[in-house]
Design an enzyme around this catalytic site. Sequence first.
Site, mmCIF file in Angstrom:
data_model
loop_
_atom_site.group_PDB
_atom_site.id
_atom_site.type_symbol
_atom_site.label_atom_id
_atom_site.label_comp_id
_atom_site.label_asym_id
_atom_site.label_seq_id
_atom_site.Cartn_x
_atom_site.Cartn_y
_atom_site.Cartn_z
ATOM 1 N N ASP A 80 0.849 -1.194 0.000
ATOM 2 C CA ASP A 80 0.000 0.000 0.000
ATOM 3 C C ASP A 80 0.891 1.253 0.000
ATOM 4 O OD1 ASP A 80 -2.484 1.208 0.019
ATOM 5 O OD2 ASP A 80 -2.750 1.103 2.193
ATOM 6 N N HIS A 177 -8.818 8.622 4.192
ATOM 7 C CA HIS A 177 -8.286 7.607 5.107
ATOM 8 C C HIS A 177 -8.653 7.952 6.538
ATOM 9 C CE1 HIS A 177 -5.113 7.200 1.789
ATOM 10 N NE2 HIS A 177 -5.813 6.078 1.767
ATOM 11 N N GLY A 207 -12.125 3.203 2.790
ATOM 12 C CA GLY A 207 -13.383 2.453 2.856
ATOM 13 C C GLY A 207 -14.041 2.433 4.234
ATOM 14 N N THR A 230 -8.572 1.184 8.573
ATOM 15 C CA THR A 230 -8.901 1.672 9.923
ATOM 16 C C THR A 230 -9.782 0.679 10.685
ATOM 17 O OG1 THR A 230 -8.637 3.938 9.184
ATOM 18 C CG2 THR A 230 -9.934 3.627 11.172
HETATM 19 P P1 13P Z 1 -9.319 3.413 5.734
HETATM 20 O O1 13P Z 1 -8.205 3.403 6.721
HETATM 21 O O2 13P Z 1 -10.141 4.645 5.803
HETATM 22 O O3 13P Z 1 -10.141 2.169 5.777
HETATM 23 O O4 13P Z 1 -8.634 3.472 4.275
HETATM 24 C C1 13P Z 1 -7.820 2.408 3.882
HETATM 25 C C2 13P Z 1 -7.029 2.717 2.664
HETATM 26 O O5 13P Z 1 -7.461 3.400 1.771
HETATM 27 C C3 13P Z 1 -5.676 2.111 2.585
HETATM 28 O O6 13P Z 1 -4.959 2.558 1.483
#
Ligand code: 13P
Length: 289
Positions: A80, A177, A207, A230
């Site tokens: 990522d 995020h 998400g 998250t």
């Molecule tokens: P969240 O932490 O808001 O779920 O986003 C995850 C994300 O986009 C990781 O690249």
Amino acid sequence: MISTLSLLQAAERDKYAVPAFNIFDESSLQAVMAAAKEARSPVIIQVSTRTVRMIGVDWMAQLFRNAAAQAGVPAALHLDHCPDVDIIRQVVKAEWSSLLFDASHLGFEEAVRQTAEVVRLAHANRVEVESEVENIVGVEDGIGVARPTHSYSAERIVAAAREARVDFLAPHLGTAHGEYHGRPQIRPERAAEFRRLCAMPIVLHGGTGLTTEEFRSFIDAGVSKINISTAVKRAYMQSALAFLETASMTDEWEPGPLLRAVHDGVREAVAPFFDIFGSAGKAESWPGH
Ligand code: 13P
């Protein structure tokens, strides 16, 4: 390793999205894999640059290969948000499925130039590249910004992605995020615009905290990879905290049951997303699964 692109293309054809969960260690990796196995779903395991620096690129690949073989569902390993070409070189050498080259801190021309270089390096070892040239708001494991500084027209992003030969796109779609404080102004119509302009799969970041209807509107618009981090972190930490509070009260200090509590907490937290994204049961249509 299975190609991330092939998972996303199958999802697009069948109008669902593949969940991409960030994991932090072997416990959370196994929990996500157990949930994917239970749901008979394809899955993408994502690792942040911070986490991979801690676990190590080769060790992470080994852990992933073992977990994926045990789960018996199509699974890809993805790096990522990474702006660090040193880590990227290691991931390419270790033949992970794919990586996100995060060039959102750079000016447009430089972002495209560096993305093209990363793609050349990655494709030489059949590693696929997700591209981010504009800011997705929010800081994820130390990478990102609180306010957007780079945003461009969809046409410009697609032209650059073609020039750099990237495999899938992470544009800004109104999400962020981390935890949402208030409702986000989501932009599924922008995902549809990208879909009209090109055949490259579209990735939704941020998400955690979206509603089922919001996820559906993005999937209907053509999004085929949805990132969740998250929610995994929260489940991990809260199940550990609950366990440790009891351990403190009873003065019993056994690590084994702590790992079990974290495993169960993460597995329960990720399980609903396979149904929401429509990926549950789709492992069956995958050759060899
Ligand atoms: P969240 O932490 O808001 O779920 O986003 C995850 C994300 O986009 C990781 O690249």
